[in-house]
Write an enzyme that holds these catalytic residues in place. Structure first.
Site, mmCIF file in Angstrom:
data_model
loop_
_atom_site.group_PDB
_atom_site.id
_atom_site.type_symbol
_atom_site.label_atom_id
_atom_site.label_comp_id
_atom_site.label_asym_id
_atom_site.label_seq_id
_atom_site.Cartn_x
_atom_site.Cartn_y
_atom_site.Cartn_z
ATOM 1 N N CYS A 132 -24.620 -7.748 16.069
ATOM 2 C CA CYS A 132 -25.382 -7.253 17.413
ATOM 3 C C CYS A 132 -24.443 -5.654 17.696
ATOM 4 O O CYS A 132 -24.756 -4.731 16.731
ATOM 5 C CB CYS A 132 -25.047 -8.222 18.471
ATOM 6 S SG CYS A 132 -25.984 -7.660 19.801
ATOM 7 N N HIS A 236 -27.741 -13.120 16.694
ATOM 8 C CA HIS A 236 -26.284 -13.643 16.612
ATOM 9 C C HIS A 236 -26.328 -15.092 15.744
ATOM 10 O O HIS A 236 -26.301 -16.239 16.532
ATOM 11 C CB HIS A 236 -25.936 -14.192 18.023
ATOM 12 C CG HIS A 236 -25.382 -12.845 18.848
ATOM 13 N ND1 HIS A 236 -23.846 -12.500 18.752
ATOM 14 C CD2 HIS A 236 -26.153 -12.038 19.638
ATOM 15 C CE1 HIS A 236 -23.892 -11.273 19.652
ATOM 16 N NE2 HIS A 236 -24.960 -11.071 20.055
ATOM 17 N N GLU A 238 -24.056 -16.406 14.736
ATOM 18 C CA GLU A 238 -22.927 -17.325 14.559
ATOM 19 C C GLU A 238 -23.024 -18.731 15.681
ATOM 20 O O GLU A 238 -22.498 -19.673 15.716
ATOM 21 C CB GLU A 238 -21.693 -16.605 15.159
ATOM 22 C CG GLU A 238 -21.670 -16.075 16.645
ATOM 23 C CD GLU A 238 -22.512 -15.007 16.849
ATOM 24 O OE1 GLU A 238 -23.103 -14.561 15.960
ATOM 25 O OE2 GLU A 238 -22.350 -14.661 17.846
#
Ligand code: MN
Length: 285
Positions: A132, A236, A238
């Protein structure tokens, strides 16, 4: 003979991809420096980032927010990869623009800290992965520009890039450019991703290329076009990785493979330096 070579290449490719589809198997876990934000004067990062590094076979090390370049270099000297996390807007002065009214909150301390980390890691040829804001900063640090605010500056956008749903929910589709490194890493043409941004890459930095787009033409991933170990994604992964998704985890598996290559090169250099040192001592005698 030609057929045999083709089969061998296919097997090698399959093995390479297999390596990216599983956590790193290494006796020594590479250390991954994870950048931080500083809410309430605390250097911190979300556990989804550190958990993704751990899941992929690495050991995360938080890099406290400071502008002391000696300390930042000292930390980078001891890690094998740099993970740049998300955050607020980047001041547009870094790409030669005045702030538009729609620009969000900027954080000059983090701008200085993050860009210093990127420049040092690049000088060291260290693998870095930006998420990001991290991806946007990589683009800016290498001479690219950003949409300061997508809704007001990219009128053709038809997709909601600032979702209200939690990060584990994927809300829009991202299409990977054929032949891109990140497209190969993910092993599929499209990926449903989450989306938490109102800024995005506008002009790609020299030496880089866009590796994925949203359906309304917003760059969603970038990578070095010169073979440097630098990649970034606008979404994102993650969140999904920490939530057990094996496809998003491939970004981190790949990153850890590259960090491990960097680690092994560092070890090799240390051994060579040691032997050269012994050689010098023998000569002096
Ligand atoms: Mn998006």
């Amino acid at each position: 003979m030609k057929k045999l070579i083709l089969i061998a290449v296919a097997v090698m490719n399959a093995l390479l991809l297999m390596g990216q589809n599983a956590p790193l198997q290494s006796d020594v876990r590479p250390l991954i420096g994870v950048s931080c934000s500083h809410p309430g004067n605390n250097s911190s990062t979300r556990m989804t980032y550190t958990n993704s590094v751990i899941k992929a076979g690495g050991t995360p090390v938080l890099i406290p927010v400071t502008t002391d370049s000696v300390v930042l270099k000292d930390i980078l000297d001891r890690v094998d990869g740099l993970l740049l996390i998300g955050g607020g807007d980047i001041h547009p002065s870094y790409y030669g623009e005045e702030a538009v009214p729609e620009l969000g909150e900027v954080d000059s301390l983090r701008d200085v800290y993050d860009i210093a980390l990127i420049q040092m890691a690049h000088d060291m040829k260290m693998p870095m992965f930006g998420v990001c804001r991290g991806e946007q900063l990589i683009n800016v640090a290498f001479g690219g520009t950003l949409y300061q605010d997508i809704p007001s500056q990219h009128p053709d956008t038809t997709i909601r890039h600032r979702q209200k749903e939690p990060g584990i929910e994927a809300t829009h589709c991202v299409g990977f450019v054929e032949g891109s490194i990140l497209g190969d890493v993910i092993g599929q043409k499209e990926l449903m991703t989450n989306s938490f941004h109102h800024q995005a890459v506008k002009d790609i930095a020299p030496g880089f290329r866009i590796s994925a787009w949203s359906l309304d033409s917003i760059p969603e991933a970038i990578e070095s076009a010169e073979g440097k170990p630098i990649w970034g994604v606008q979404f994102h992964p993650e969140y999904q990785t920490d939530n057990g998704d094996e496809v998003s985890a491939r970004f981190f598996y790949f990153f850890l493979e590259e960090a491990n290559k960097y680690r092994l090169q560092k070890v090799r250099k240390q051994v060579i330096n040691k032997f050269q040192g012994i050689g010098r001592k023998v000569q002096l005698k």
